[in-house]
Design a protein around this motif. Structure first.
Motif: not given
Length: 110
Positions: A22-37
């Motif tokens: 089992c993994s006890f690490q919290k999932n780091s799901i994020i949402t970001v807004k920006g410009i693709i480069r």
């Protein structure tokens, strides 16, 4: 009595095996807004996103999605994914200063 000890050891072993997987690490799901480069030099380029608050993340995506994202350069988009932060005192190739985002979904922002 020996049978009870054997069953106990067997159940303890199964429990320990399941518990260790089992993994006890919290999932780091994020949402970001920006410009693709596009970063890097030809033929070793990769895509990243520069957010509204000047953070930069490498974007990891399937080949067809990456090709589609390259076509959105200069347009504002929103992406959601799993964040992998850079490790301290370790430099990785194709890693921007704030980490990598493994893309799960994206959309245009108007």
């Amino acid at each position: 009595m020996k049978k009870i000890i054997k069953v106990f050891l067997l159940l303890s072993g199964v429990f320990f095996s399941i518990f260790s997987l089992c993994s006890f690490q919290k999932n780091s799901i994020i949402t970001v807004k920006g410009i693709i480069r596009v970063y890097g030099n030809e033929p070793f380029t990769f895509i990243g996103i520069k957010t509204e608050n000047n953070k930069e993340y490498t974007v990891l995506a399937a080949a067809d999605v990456e090709k589609e994202l390259r076509g959105t350069q200069g347009k504002k988009i929103e992406i959601t994914g799993i964040l992998t932060r850079p490790q301290k005192d370790k430099m990785e190739l194709e890693m921007l200063k704030d980490g990598k985002i493994e893309l799960t979904e994206w959309k245009f922002i108007e």
